[in-house]
Design a protein around this motif. Sequence first.
Motif, short mmCIF file in Angstrom:
data_model
loop_
_atom_site.label_atom_id
_atom_site.label_comp_id
_atom_site.label_asym_id
_atom_site.label_seq_id
_atom_site.Cartn_x
_atom_site.Cartn_y
_atom_site.Cartn_z
N LYS A 170 0.81 -1.22 0.00
CA LYS A 170 0.00 0.00 0.00
C LYS A 170 0.84 1.27 0.00
CE LYS A 170 -3.71 -2.51 0.31
NZ LYS A 170 -4.57 -2.68 -0.87
N MET A 171 2.15 1.14 0.04
CA MET A 171 3.00 2.33 0.16
C MET A 171 3.25 2.97 -1.20
SD MET A 171 6.76 0.66 0.77
CE MET A 171 7.60 -0.29 -0.53
N THR A 172 3.70 4.21 -1.15
CA THR A 172 4.14 4.92 -2.34
C THR A 172 5.60 5.29 -2.17
OG1 THR A 172 3.80 6.86 -3.75
CG2 THR A 172 3.37 7.14 -1.41
N VAL A 265 7.69 3.51 5.68
CA VAL A 265 7.70 2.04 5.67
C VAL A 265 9.17 1.62 5.55
CG1 VAL A 265 6.91 -0.04 4.51
CG2 VAL A 265 5.45 2.00 4.55
N LEU A 266 9.65 0.84 6.51
CA LEU A 266 11.06 0.46 6.57
C LEU A 266 11.23 -1.03 6.30
CD1 LEU A 266 12.11 2.31 9.87
CD2 LEU A 266 11.82 3.28 7.57
N HIS A 271 16.01 0.71 6.54
CA HIS A 271 16.12 1.59 5.37
C HIS A 271 14.71 1.94 4.93
CE1 HIS A 271 20.04 -0.62 5.15
NE2 HIS A 271 20.48 0.64 4.97
N ILE A 272 14.46 3.20 4.61
CA ILE A 272 13.12 3.63 4.20
C ILE A 272 12.87 3.22 2.75
CG2 ILE A 272 13.96 5.95 3.63
CD1 ILE A 272 11.17 6.98 4.48
N LEU A 273 11.76 2.52 2.55
CA LEU A 273 11.38 2.02 1.22
C LEU A 273 10.26 2.85 0.60
CD1 LEU A 273 11.30 -1.80 2.04
CD2 LEU A 273 13.18 -0.51 1.01
N GLY A 274 9.41 3.39 1.43
CA GLY A 274 8.26 4.16 0.95
C GLY A 274 7.53 4.77 2.11
N VAL A 275 6.37 5.34 1.84
CA VAL A 275 5.56 5.95 2.90
C VAL A 275 4.10 5.59 2.69
CG1 VAL A 275 7.14 7.87 3.24
CG2 VAL A 275 5.24 8.12 1.62
#
Length: 499
Positions: A170-172, A265-266, A271-275
């Motif tokens: 569901k992240m972008t 979203v980590l 490491h940040i992959l999206g939000v």
Amino acid sequence: MNKELKELEEQMEPITAEEQLSESNQDVEENIVVEVPERDDYEEEIMQIIRGDESPEVKKERLDDYHENDIAAVLEDLDRQERRKLYSVLGLDRVSEVFAYLDDPEEFIEELDEELAADILENMEPDDAVDILEELEDEKSEALIQLMEEEAREDIDLIQSYGDNEIGSKMTTNFVTLELGLTIPQAMKSMVSQAADNDNITTLYVLKDDGTFYGAIDLTDLIIARKYDDLEALVTTSYPFVYDHETIDDVIEDLKDYSEDSIPVLDNEKHILGVITSQDMTEIVDEEMGEDYAKLAGLSEEEDLEEPLLASLRKRTPWLIVLLFLGMIVATVTGTFEGVIAGIPTIVFFQSVILGMSGNVGTQTLAVTIRVLMDEELTTSQQVGFIFKEMRIGFCNGLIVGLISFVVTGMYIHFIKGFIFSSAFAMAGCIGCALWVAMIISSFVGAIVPIIFTKLKVDPAVASGPLISTMNDLVAVVTYYGMSMVLLINVLGLDKIAN
């Protein structure tokens, strides 16, 4: 007489000016009818612009005043040629935003050239593009992905790598990051350069030297900061986050508790992959509510308006088969009371009342219980307390409804069916008591079943309305005919009078 009037006036408390004004305002409020003005019909206005005679430049300028959602609403009212002209007027970026608001964008994608369709999807948020691609045929979807630029393909591949119930799906990937060691001017320059490709800039995410997530900065704080301020002082290090492989069911309550524009979203290495944006959150909650509603209706998942016949059958049939066998059990149990039914046939008339009220109470309790169980911090003692609370509610409601049914059914059996007064109200008493007991037990079943399902790590919504209703039918049948056999036949011997 005058003396009595004077004494009465002295006993009366004077009305103050404030009280008079309050009463006056209350009277005015009661008589005022507030008329809410009608909102403008933007769809009609947009249609007139699209079909007007102005030049494309003028149309574009006028359409810039309307929200993409309003433009999306008129697409299905246009023919294919009108839509193609509209896409040309709006431009690629605006068309991509419009497609994000379509309920069924795949049908509009299908009518486009593959190059144009790929460009539109490429300019959309990756999670929105994935939603559309999943609705297309596999060959069509793969062909469009291959026409996209490498960066867009990587974003789409990342999101598609997650399961449907994982939060990563569901992240972008539309977000802005800053390095912890930057000065305020450097941070501003970095943010501006990234904003050209990522417009989700309300919250800025700060990374350590090793690229792991450190915290977040509100854009407003960065803007008002002095150039000699320390960037680290602006960072909220306790900012909430989720891990990409966590299930939606596990994190949805945590996400709802935070009123942030986006939550990172980590991966497992932080490491940040999206939000997850606030819009994503709204969609997630809406989907979860739809799924729970479907389960409460005895469906395996949601159906839509244009669902194919076989797909609808696949979702509905399994539960119906389960409920069929449960219904057979209820019928078998009812058959064991054949002697009671034969002895006092009149009581059969009220079976549906007992079963219906029992099912209604169970479904009400189920709905409340599922909502309460969304609080994952609920302790065992609180759950036990909740069960007893629901049983107390069932006790009180059953008492009220039972008394009403006692009076109404007693009069019906006496005046309509012709039974003597004592026999009629003896039967009515049995009906009222059975209704009371059944509603108490149904409250208990409606509360305990989803709690047990939760303990077994099963979605409590699976304890669907039809399942609870069928279980409560069994409870009601045993309660009603069991009490009738004991009280009306074995104790009062009404079977001899009835026959």
